[in-house]
Design a protein around this motif. Sequence first.
Motif, PDB file in Angstrom:
ATOM      1  N   THR A 121      -5.124   5.097   2.442  1.00 13.68           N
ATOM      2  CA  THR A 121      -3.683   5.065   2.665  1.00 13.68           C
ATOM      3  C   THR A 121      -2.989   6.250   1.996  1.00 13.68           C
ATOM      4  O   THR A 121      -2.002   6.772   2.521  1.00 13.68           O
ATOM      5  CB  THR A 121      -3.071   3.747   2.166  1.00 13.68           C
TER       6      THR A 121
ATOM      7  N   THR B 268       1.375   4.061   4.719  1.00 13.06           N
ATOM      8  CA  THR B 268       1.867   4.130   6.093  1.00 13.06           C
ATOM      9  C   THR B 268       3.300   4.619   6.200  1.00 13.06           C
ATOM     10  O   THR B 268       3.674   5.238   7.194  1.00 13.06           O
ATOM     11  CB  THR B 268       1.782   2.756   6.783  1.00 13.06           C
TER      12      THR B 268
ATOM     13  N   THR C 287       0.863  -1.182   0.000  1.00 12.77           N
ATOM     14  CA  THR C 287       0.000   0.000   0.000  1.00 12.77           C
ATOM     15  C   THR C 287       0.898   1.229   0.000  1.00 12.77           C
ATOM     16  O   THR C 287       2.029   1.187   0.471  1.00 12.77           O
ATOM     17  CB  THR C 287      -0.917   0.058   1.242  1.00 12.77           C
TER      18      THR C 287
END
Length: 388
Positions: A194, A145, A142
């Motif tokens: 995200t 983060t 993703t």
Amino acid sequence: MSLYHFQTVKHLVHGAGALDQLGDKLALLDVPLRRVVLVTQNAMHGLGVTERVKAQLAARDIDVAVIDNVEIEPTLENIEQVFREQVSPHQPDALLAIGGGSVLDAAKLFAVMLTNEQSLRSMLGIDQVARAGLPTVLVPTTAGTGSEVTPNAIVTLPDEELKVGVVSRHLLPALVLLDPLLTLSLPKAITAATGMDAFTHSLESFISNKANPVSDTFALESMRLIAGSIVEAYQQPDSVRARSDMLLGSTYGGVALTAAGTAAVHALAYPLGGKFHVTHGVANAMLLPHVMAFNLDSCAPRLKRAAMVCGLAREEDSNEAAAGKLIEQITAWTATLEIPQDLAAFGVREEHLPEMAVAASKVTRLMVNNPKPLSLDDIQALYRRLLP
């Protein structure tokens, strides 16, 4: 002249097809590898990623144990159980993680749990991990983060209805592979949440009280990349250009937050995740425009620079006008990306706000970074902006 301490991952490989370099790049770990624990997600099996990785490792006579039951936004108990029942018995020489932030965080924690006798709970906080862990190789799937380049790992404490971080230099990985092709299959909702999480990392790092020339460099480039690609990645998910920029922007955001730290947005997001199970990226995206509007009079020149790097403002704009354009764009992004804006949908009620405000105020490692102090009334007012 102030002093700045900068630290990040030892080796980083970026580009389409980077995962295919895994076998060769393992030599960078400088340790003999016989057994590896692969921490991943079920989705990676269906996409054939797990088998690709196992084949590369098998060609080098490396035994692999696959762990795929780390929870989304895992609890402390989940991490401890998976470690006790699956990770520790395998006695690996290194940890490999392929997945989202929760998977990467879990692998980082497993690595230090294998080399430290202390409990996971005793590691919570800043610099509480006694010794270095096993080498870790992190492959994010993703763009959000930034966990692959941070010394942080987040766990949920259900009994306290809060998320808490383990922050230690010993969590930094030895090797990171950034392959945008692994993000092409991301569902739109995850791309949105995200992606906004990554932008929040960069913007909060840029206006942080601990911002410095190193963090500014990465934060500004991160915001430029994300601003130019987040909508395209959401609306045209097969765009390798957009996915690549988002992934690199996310990583730069992780470097920025490592150097400067995030602030009130993240502090207010933790109670939403811990008590009401609002996913981290969604919570940040919901709060971001409102917290920036609250901060505006304390950091308008910085918000102007952010607006300019995102292509939203010009030099002749006033600080306040430019900052306003940035906040308006953040609000517009959340609408375009279909991110919820109503906390009531998650079960939040007016009577919950005092307790949530107290919980957020206790996240002092982040609150001290905010350019403007927040009282309990201020925090409640910000939450209230997201109630109908």
